[in-house]
Design a protein around this motif. Structure first.
Motif, PDB file in Angstrom:
ATOM      1  N   ALA A 115       0.832  -1.200   0.000  1.00 55.87           N
ATOM      2  CA  ALA A 115       0.000   0.000   0.000  1.00 55.87           C
ATOM      3  C   ALA A 115       0.869   1.255   0.000  1.00 55.87           C
ATOM      4  O   ALA A 115       0.570   2.246  -0.679  1.00 55.87           O
ATOM      5  N   GLU A 166       2.325   1.936  -3.412  1.00 53.59           N
ATOM      6  CA  GLU A 166       1.324   2.588  -4.259  1.00 53.59           C
ATOM      7  C   GLU A 166       1.206   4.066  -3.908  1.00 53.59           C
ATOM      8  O   GLU A 166       1.109   4.926  -4.784  1.00 53.59           O
ATOM      9  N   GLY A 192       4.019   4.115  -6.977  1.00 51.74           N
ATOM     10  CA  GLY A 192       4.167   2.841  -7.647  1.00 51.74           C
ATOM     11  C   GLY A 192       5.540   2.471  -8.146  1.00 51.74           C
ATOM     12  O   GLY A 192       5.660   1.813  -9.190  1.00 51.74           O
TER      13      GLY A 192
END
Length: 240
Positions: free
Chosen positions: A175, A178, A182
């Motif tokens: 998470a 991201e 990314g």
């Protein structure tokens, strides 16, 4: 000095035991928050963060909605004694610490190697982020008032157990990746003093470095295959 070398897109750091002495959290910050939890809850009943935290404490502890502030605080104190990383506790502590830093009651102090190294990496263009069990609000407050001045400008992102997840689960690190835009997992380097956190980050594909600092709780821990150092001065980081 021989240094371990990494070329990465991001450096993510833990706080407690990694860049700040554990006593700075468990003694200074905990002792500051402990007597203020009840008064803070009573003084801010309409604050949505406070109201949500209190409701979550009641639900988690099986207390009725009519449970008093004293009942809620008793649960919070028990969690503090057990060093439980409970989100409502961290949220309330963060608000109290934010107030303490803003009013000069609290000043953060880091290990001697930390600030020079972070400034060096930042100046070299290495993006820095924090992942701590302490709330994002508490993190930012702690970096705003330190013995080395305001350090908030060194960090591009802050993550906690609310916006990322538990620190010992690989999904939390996915998470965070991201949230960082990314990057490939193997372009992220994570520093922590807790082997289980390093294990989770490694499972997510990150590079890891364990901090085994003398006198800290995990100084003699088994770090397995993770790179282990005694200070940030032993690590060289370059931007990919």
């Amino acid at each position: 000095m021989n240094r371990d070398k990494f070329t990465v897109d991001w450096v993510v750091l833990d706080i407690e035991g990694t860049i700040m002495p554990t006593s700075g959290v468990h003694v200074v910050l905990y002792d500051y928050a402990r007597p203020r939890l009840g008064p803070w809850i009573d003084a801010n009943p309409d604050d949505p963060v406070v109201a949500a935290a209190v409701a979550e404490v009641r639900a988690d502890a099986g207390l009725p909605e009519s449970a008093s502030t004293a009942d809620v605080v008793a649960v919070l104190h028990g969690w503090m004694d057990a060093d439980r990383k409970a989100t409502p506790l961290k949220s309330l502590q963060g608000l109290i610490w934010q107030h303490g830093y803003a009013h000069g009651d609290l000043v953060s102090e880091y290990f001697p190697d930390v600030v020079p190294r972070l400034r060096e990496w930042h100046a070299a263009g290495v993006p820095l982020a924090i992942f701590s069990s302490g709330s994002v609000a508490g993190q930012i407050a702690s970096f705003s008032s330190t013995t080395e001045g305001d350090l908030t400008g060194l960090f591009r992102h802050h993550f906690d157990t609310v916006n990322a997840g538990p620190k010992r689960e690989a999904a939390s690190y996915a998470a965070i990746a991201e949230g960082l835009g990314g990057p490939a997992p193997d372009r992220i380097l994570f520093f922590s003093d807790v082997p289980a956190e390093l294990d989770a980050a490694a499972e997510a594909g990150w590079h890891t470095v364990g901090l085994a600092r003398a006198g800290e709780p995990y100084a003699d821990a088994d770090f397995g295959s993770h790179t282990v150092v005694g200070s940030l001065a032993e690590v060289e980081v370059a931007r990919a």
